[in-house]
Design a protein around this motif. Sequence first.
Motif, short mmCIF file in Angstrom:
data_model
loop_
_atom_site.label_atom_id
_atom_site.label_comp_id
_atom_site.label_asym_id
_atom_site.label_seq_id
_atom_site.Cartn_x
_atom_site.Cartn_y
_atom_site.Cartn_z
N ASN A 1 45.24 86.40 31.52
CA ASN A 1 46.03 86.65 30.32
C ASN A 1 47.22 87.57 30.60
OD1 ASN A 1 46.31 86.11 27.49
ND2 ASN A 1 45.80 88.25 27.11
N ILE B 1 49.63 84.41 32.27
CA ILE B 1 50.08 83.32 31.42
C ILE B 1 50.49 83.85 30.06
CG2 ILE B 1 48.60 81.65 32.59
CD1 ILE B 1 46.64 81.86 30.32
N ALA C 1 42.28 78.60 34.05
CA ALA C 1 43.27 79.02 33.06
C ALA C 1 44.62 79.28 33.72
CB ALA C 1 42.81 80.29 32.36
N SER D 1 48.70 68.62 32.65
CA SER D 1 48.15 69.00 31.35
C SER D 1 48.73 70.32 30.85
CB SER D 1 46.62 69.12 31.42
OG SER D 1 46.25 70.15 32.29
N ALA D 2 49.59 70.96 31.65
CA ALA D 2 50.20 72.23 31.22
C ALA D 2 51.09 71.97 30.03
CB ALA D 2 50.99 72.84 32.37
N GLN D 3 50.95 72.77 29.00
CA GLN D 3 51.63 72.51 27.74
C GLN D 3 52.98 73.20 27.64
OE1 GLN D 3 50.37 70.38 25.31
NE2 GLN D 3 49.04 69.92 27.03
N SER D 4 53.32 74.08 28.57
CA SER D 4 54.57 74.81 28.43
C SER D 4 55.25 74.99 29.77
CB SER D 4 54.31 76.19 27.81
OG SER D 4 53.53 76.97 28.70
N SER E 1 53.57 77.80 31.68
CA SER E 1 52.35 77.43 32.40
C SER E 1 52.68 76.71 33.69
CB SER E 1 51.46 76.56 31.52
OG SER E 1 51.03 77.26 30.38
N LEU F 1 42.46 80.80 26.72
CA LEU F 1 41.91 79.45 26.77
C LEU F 1 41.92 78.80 25.39
CD1 LEU F 1 38.91 79.95 29.22
CD2 LEU F 1 41.02 78.71 29.66
N LYS G 1 45.31 77.50 24.63
CA LYS G 1 45.58 76.29 25.40
C LYS G 1 44.88 75.09 24.77
CE LYS G 1 44.48 74.33 29.96
NZ LYS G 1 43.85 74.61 31.27
N SER H 1 46.43 74.01 21.40
CA SER H 1 47.68 73.28 21.60
C SER H 1 47.41 71.83 21.97
CB SER H 1 48.50 73.98 22.69
OG SER H 1 49.67 73.26 22.96
N GLN H 2 46.40 71.62 22.83
CA GLN H 2 46.03 70.26 23.23
C GLN H 2 45.46 69.49 22.04
OE1 GLN H 2 43.37 70.87 26.52
NE2 GLN H 2 45.01 71.40 27.94
#
Length: 650
Positions: free
Chosen positions: A345, A348, A381, A388-391, A394, A635, A638, A641-642
């Motif tokens: 944390n 990320i 994490a 699959s990273a959303q940003s 990441s 987590l 994350k 968001s998914q």
Amino acid sequence: MKINRIGVSVFVVSAEIEDSLNKLCVGKDVKMVKEYVPLLSVRLMRLKGKSEEENRFFVNLVNKSIYTVVRPGYASKVKGLLPFHHAVEEPSLDAQNFLSVLESLPQPVQQAFGFLVDHGTTSVAEFKQEDLAPLLHQQLVDTYQHQATVYVKLSSRVPSFSNACHDLSRYFVVSDTSDGSIECQSIHHNPEAIAKTIGSTFGAVAQIEKVVYLPVAYIHEHIAGKTSVAQHYLMLNKASGQHPASVSHPKNMAPIMLGAHAGAKEIAFEAATINFTHVAGMDAVKERIREAIVYPLKSPDVSSEYQKKGGGSILFYGPPGCGKTYIVRATVGECGANFYSVNANEIIGMEPQVGADNLHNQFEDARANTPAIIFFDEIDALGGRRESAQSTSSRMVINQFLTEMDGVESSNINLLVIGSTNAPWDIDPALRRSGRFTIQILLPPPDKVAREAIFSVHLKKVPHDGSVDVGKLADLTDGYSSADIKAICDESVRIPWQEAVHGGVHRPTTMKDFLTVLASRKSSLVPWMRLAEKQISKSGESDVYAELWDLIEQYKARLGVAAAPEVVLSAPVKISPPPATPPVQSADAPVEKSRVPDAERATAIKEKNTLDEKIRLLKEKKEAGEINDSIYAALMAKFESQLKELGEKI
């Protein structure tokens, strides 16, 4: 977070003082409680003119008080104030608690206080107003006027830097063996922060030496319905002619590990250093770790002859609660390396470049202090699959992590990188290639030998009778995690405790209590095994995680665990063809969104069900205390968001 490994010793108890206090308790409504108070020994060195000056300070790690030995003449006066009077001379210490205030003040203010300690009463004109004001506000100093001059002085007596009374080890006998029957108070404060404040105050270089436990007795006397408490120090004075007390339960003082987040005032945890002798079973795992870091450090000449460099990388994976963090702690104790624990944390969720720079700085700090171990808990994490990273953040952090790992086997000599995860299928495949996490070790649920050892450890702490059969308990908990076994012990002890607090007979824990708990408590690993089977099947990586796949099959056979049910989708809805002439629609009416293809929708539903299972497991781990708040929050963010993205497809 850097974890410091600090040596430990103890001040020896005086037999004469202990006997004298025991006699006072005979035949009276008096109770004596003995404890060890943790003191930090800090060596301070500074230049005074052309000569070097040094001293040793002892600081209470519970309340930050600095201890000094009171001069003999003053000790006798203090002794007369105590509620008990006896012939044996006791040590007398003074405790000053100015560190708690100084640590939050600017360095010039700290130095102004240190100047007053060394020089005594001084004219106000010698100081800047902004340096004195905080000290006056905190009542650390007072001012007074004499004739036309205003002076400033300390509010309480603090011996000067060079005064020998700061160094308790000059006066009292120190040993590496303690009395195991005396409880040690917990450490509450960060040694590095304390050493930094003392060094700044006195303009000295501060070196942390060790933790020394101070033996203290608290005498509780009940008189007329009221309780008074008197504190007595038990240390053996080198010049007293007294003798060391006999130790009924001798215990060698092992080093402890103390960790603090960067910039934090409070320590994150305190734990006794353990090594591989404290780990039941896992012989193959321990040998692979020894080859990676222990042997190269302990036998450098032999390792150099065969071109074997210390360091490398290891990925621990497996079900939750099965000892991944414990084996890492044992590794630190086995090789004595510096230890860095990285909180995902802290990496990320930042601005893209900040997160990547933070990660780089963690590696650079570890490289500068080799031999070292840098540990990434819940590494999925941080090093999850890039697709699959959303940003952007990441993806940039993952790429930075891969870059840092590229040097593990080349430039990072004597640096061992350890990652652990409960979800190896979420790890980016690039982390498994040569030069990165090439050693991947499955940590399965404990075998029978390990389960017996775990039960034995927990049973030492609770009253139980001879009916408790550790071997049978180990047989009944096949397929349970280490955390499950601890929970079973806790719940079993709770049964007689509940009876006692409700007026029942005080009794020890029995085998019947354990069997009662086991009748309703199943292994917590069943949901994880189902998820692991589903994820590995989906990724087609059963060959990559062959050991885990075999474990899943064995687990299902032993416990009769059914495979996770597949998601059953309803038949596609048949849609009638549109009319030849579409209905007239107002300009303001919303335009219908194009439908997601059924195949893509079906895939999204499967992924959502998998994600729901991950979230459920994550919440279980959080409730069980197996994951800290920061990792949990990262987590969950994350996963949510998914879920949002999948919801749009569904």
